[in-house]
Design a protein around this motif. Sequence first.
Motif, short mmCIF file in Angstrom:
data_model
loop_
_atom_site.label_atom_id
_atom_site.label_comp_id
_atom_site.label_asym_id
_atom_site.label_seq_id
_atom_site.Cartn_x
_atom_site.Cartn_y
_atom_site.Cartn_z
N GLU A 188 0.82 -1.15 0.02
CA GLU A 188 -0.03 -0.04 0.08
C GLU A 188 0.84 1.24 -0.05
O GLU A 188 0.52 2.07 -0.70
N MET A 189 1.82 1.34 0.65
CA MET A 189 2.87 2.49 0.67
C MET A 189 3.46 2.70 -0.60
O MET A 189 3.48 3.61 -1.03
N ILE A 214 2.47 1.78 -3.66
CA ILE A 214 1.30 2.38 -4.54
C ILE A 214 0.98 4.02 -4.23
O ILE A 214 1.00 4.62 -5.04
N ALA A 215 0.84 4.12 -3.01
CA ALA A 215 0.71 5.57 -2.61
C ALA A 215 1.88 6.48 -3.01
O ALA A 215 1.49 7.66 -3.41
N LYS A 216 3.02 5.96 -2.66
CA LYS A 216 4.07 7.04 -3.07
C LYS A 216 4.52 7.30 -4.56
O LYS A 216 4.45 8.28 -4.92
N GLN A 262 1.98 6.90 -7.04
CA GLN A 262 1.05 7.84 -7.33
C GLN A 262 1.20 9.24 -6.99
O GLN A 262 1.23 10.41 -7.77
N GLU A 263 1.84 9.31 -5.72
CA GLU A 263 2.02 10.67 -5.06
C GLU A 263 2.98 11.49 -6.07
O GLU A 263 2.92 12.77 -6.33
N SER A 310 -8.59 3.40 -5.17
CA SER A 310 -8.42 5.01 -5.31
C SER A 310 -6.99 5.17 -5.85
O SER A 310 -6.86 6.63 -5.95
N TYR A 311 -6.34 4.63 -6.47
CA TYR A 311 -5.22 4.55 -7.04
C TYR A 311 -5.00 4.07 -8.57
O TYR A 311 -5.78 3.28 -8.83
N PHE A 318 -8.61 -0.02 -0.99
CA PHE A 318 -7.69 0.80 -1.16
C PHE A 318 -7.35 1.10 -2.65
O PHE A 318 -6.96 1.98 -3.16
#
Length: 623
Positions: free
Chosen positions: A217-218, A220-222, A224-225, A285-286, A282
Amino acid sequence: MKMEPSRSSFDHWMHRYHFTFRETRGRNITVQCNLCLPTIKLLSTAKDTTSNLKKHLERKHSLVYRKKTSKDEPSNSGHQTSELGPSDVKQPKMDHTLYTSQSKLNVLIFNFIVEDVQPISILEQPGFQHLIEVLSRGRKVMSRKTFVARLDAAFDRMKEELRVKLDKVQSLCTTADLWSVHNRVYFGMTCHWLEDNFERKSAALACTRIYGRHNCEMVIAKIQEIHSSYNIESKIRATVTDNGSSFVKAFKEFLPEDEREAEENQFEDVGSILGEGEGGDFFLSYFLPPHQRCAAQTLNLIASKDLAEAISKEQIQRVHNSSTAKCALIWRKARSSTVVADAVESIANLKFIDPCPTQWGSEYHFVQKIMSLTDAQLTQLIDFLDVPHFVPDEIAYLKEYADVFKPVAFALDLLQGEQKCFLGIVIPTLLTLKRKLQEKAASTQFFAEVIDSTVKAIESRFKQVFHSVDARLATTTMPQFRLWWLPEAERESLRATLVAEVLQLDQGFDEGDTNGVSLHEDEFFSYGPGSSSNRDEKRGAAEEVRMYLEGTNKDLQCLNEFPGVKKMFIKFNTTLPSSVPVERLFNHGGNFLSPKRNALTDEHFERLLLLRYNSKICTTAFE
C-alpha cells in the motif's frame, strides 16, 4: 669626497629609506632591509639597478610597496618602468578575478557545497571562513540559515524547471526502489525520456523518507503521489523496479486478468506477499502505469539462485564447493591487509576486489581473473597466501565455468546500461544468450545439465517479456534487429501490428496538433494533385514500414528517414530494461549521509540530493 656614480641608482630610489646601506663589493652593493627587523636580512644588488630590492619588497612586503607605488612613484627611467611592468601590469587582472561581489560569492559557495557534496557545517568552520574572507577582500561567508533559504529557493526553481521540461515530453519511463541506510528507509524515483536525436535524458524525482512498514500500500501511494506532483501520470510507458515483493504485489493489483495469471507463474516470495495487508477498497483509489521488472536483476537471480540450485542437483556439486571455497579463501586473504594486497598485485599484475554477495557478476569476474593467470603466477600466488592448491579437476571446472558463463556476464553488463540501453535489446540479448549457452552444452564436461536448467530458467523468468507487445515492438523498431530475430511464421503478424501502431500514433499526433488551431484550406480539402490523400497513397504507413523492414542500415540515425517508425522507437524504447539508475541515485545519496552529514534533516537531504543529480538539466536552479 666625490660620490661614486655607481651608487646613484640606490641613492635616488624612492624606497631607499626601507633599507640601510652596508658596503660596496666590486660592482655590487649590500643593504639591510629595515622592514624585516628584528630579523637581519642582507640583500645584494648591482650598483646601477635596484631590481633585486624591488623584488624583495614585492614578495615580502607587498602591501607597503604597492600602497606607496600607487600614490607617489613616478617613472624614473625607461629601464625602471620596464622592470616594474610585468608584475605591476598583471596584478590588477588577478585582483579582478579573485575578488567578487557578495551575491556572486554566495552563489559560488552554494554550488561548491551542493556539487561537491560538502557538509553544511563547513560554513561555520573558522578556517573556511578565513579563507573566503582573504580571497574576497573581507566579504563574509553566508550563515547556515541563509544557505537553507537559498537551498529551498533553488529546489523550487529546479522542480518548476523540471515540470516545464516534462510537460513537453510525450513518453516517459520511471524507475523506483527502496533504500535502507543508517536505520532509515528512503523511497527513490528517477524518470527518463528520449530526445528527438535519440539522446536519453534523466532526472531524479524523489528520495523521500519512509516511516513504518514499507508494504504494498505504501509503494502504491508513493508512486501515485510522485507521479502526480509532476503531472506525468498519463505519459509513463512503464515503471521499472526490482523483484521485491512490495513492488510485485503493488503492480499486480492493476494488471488485467490474463497478465495477472502470467505474473503468478513467476518465482516470488509468497510468504512476504501473503504477510501484507489486502487493502480492500484501497486499490480503487489509485492508478499505476504498466510494470517492468528489472531485467538485470532478474538475470542476476538466474545466474546466482537458479544456477546454484541446478549445480546442487548434479554430481559436480562436490568439485564446485571445493573450488569455490578455495577461491573465497584467496580473496579473503588477498584483502586482509594493504601489504598483502600490494604483494598480490605485483605477483598477479591484478587488483582484486571483494565480490559482492548479491551480485553474481562480481563473483564471476573474480573467478575469471584467477583462471586468467599463468600456472607459474597461480602457484606463486597460492604459495604466498598459504592457501591449498587447486587439484586438476578444480582447475578444469573453474576454467570451464569461466568459459561457459561468459555470455551471461556480458549480458548482465549490457542490460545495466543507461544512455545506449533500450527495452528493445532485452529480447535479442536473451535469445542470443540462450543460443550461446546451448552451443556450449555439446562440448562441456561439467555443465551440460546445468546449462539446460539455466535456459529453462531464462524462459520462465522472462516469459512476460517474451510475450510483451511493447517489448516486441521496441525490438522491431531498432534498426539493429528489425524482424530478423523473429521466426518467419511470426513476422507478418508483428509487421501488421507495427503498421497499426504507426497509423494510430500519426492520427494521435494530428489530432493533438490541430486541436484549437485553424487549418489552411489546402490542408483541409484532399482533392487533386499534391493532396494529402495522394501523398498517403504514395507513402502510407504500410509502405513506410515495408521500406524500413527491408532496409539493412543498422545505424540508429537511419530512423530519421522513417518518421512514423522513429516515433514508435521513441515511444516504446523510452522504457529502460533495468532499475540501475535509481540505484545510482542512492549512491549519490550515500555521500550526503556520511557521518559528517548525518545531521541533515530528511527534507534537506532530499533537496541537496535532487539538486546535485539534476544539475546538468536544470541549470537555472544554481543561478
